[in-house]
Design a protein around this motif. Structure first.
Motif, mmCIF file in Angstrom:
data_model
loop_
_atom_site.group_PDB
_atom_site.id
_atom_site.type_symbol
_atom_site.label_atom_id
_atom_site.label_comp_id
_atom_site.label_asym_id
_atom_site.label_seq_id
_atom_site.Cartn_x
_atom_site.Cartn_y
_atom_site.Cartn_z
ATOM 1 N N CYS A 21 0.871 -1.174 0.000
ATOM 2 C CA CYS A 21 0.000 0.000 0.000
ATOM 3 C C CYS A 21 0.903 1.217 0.000
ATOM 4 N N TRP A 35 -5.981 -2.707 6.629
ATOM 5 C CA TRP A 35 -6.191 -3.587 5.478
ATOM 6 C C TRP A 35 -7.548 -4.255 5.632
ATOM 7 N N TYR A 94 -8.603 -6.888 -2.019
ATOM 8 C CA TYR A 94 -7.959 -6.383 -0.807
ATOM 9 C C TYR A 94 -7.735 -4.883 -0.934
ATOM 10 N N CYS A 96 -6.383 -1.214 1.051
ATOM 11 C CA CYS A 96 -5.729 -0.545 2.154
ATOM 12 C C CYS A 96 -6.428 0.784 2.389
#
Length: 126
Positions: A21, A35, A94, A96
Motif C-alpha cells: 500500500c 487492510w 484487498y 488498504c
C-alpha cells in the motif's frame, strides 16, 4: 491523499503473497493504516491495522497467525501485508485504507477510514 494497493494475483492454496500500500503525496507516519478485504456478495472485512497513535498492530482472529502487517519505516510511505498459508476463502479484493485520529474502538470499522486505495484482487485457486 492517494493510496495505491498492489501485489495481488493468482496463487495456489498454501501459497503466499505480499501486498503493498503506497501513499502518494503524504507520509503514513501520522495515519492508522488498515487492510480490509471484500469477497463477492460479502461485507468488507477488516484484517489488520497499524495504529499510528501507539505503534501497535492488530489482527482479526480470522487471519491471525497467517498475516503480518509492517511498514517501511525509512520512507513512511509504504505499508505491507504479508499473507501466508492462503486458502480459497481468502479470495477477495484487498483494500488498504488510512485515517488520522481513529479511536481504538473504531480500528476495525471501515466507516472510520476516509482514505482508500483502489483494491487489488487476490485469487487463491489451484
Amino acid at each position: 491523499v492517494q493510496l495505491q494497493a498492489s501485489g495481488g494475483g493468482l496463487v495456489e492454496p498454501g501459497g503466499s503473497l505480499r501486498l503493498s500500500c503506497a501513499a502518494k503525496g503524504f507520509t503514513l507516519y501520522y495515519f492508522t493504516i488498515g487492510w480490509f478485504r471484500q469477497a463477492p456478495g460479502r461485507e468488507r472485512e477488516w484484517l489488520s491495522c497499524f495504529d499510528s497513535t501507539d505503534s501497535k498492530i492488530h489482527y482479526a482472529d480470522s487471519v491471525k497467525g497467517r498475516v503480518t502487517i509492517d511498514r517501511d519505516n525509512a520512507k513512511n510511505t509504504v505499508v505491507y501485508l504479508q499473507m501466508n498459508s492462503l486458502k480459497s476463502e481468502d479470495t477477495a479484493v484487498y483494500y488498504c485504507s488510512a485515517q488520522a485520529g481513529i479511536v481504538s474502538s473504531s480500528l476495525s470499522n471501515s466507516r472510520a477510514y476516509e482514505h482508500w486505495g483502489q483494491g487489488t484482487q487476490v485469487t487463491v485457486s489451484s
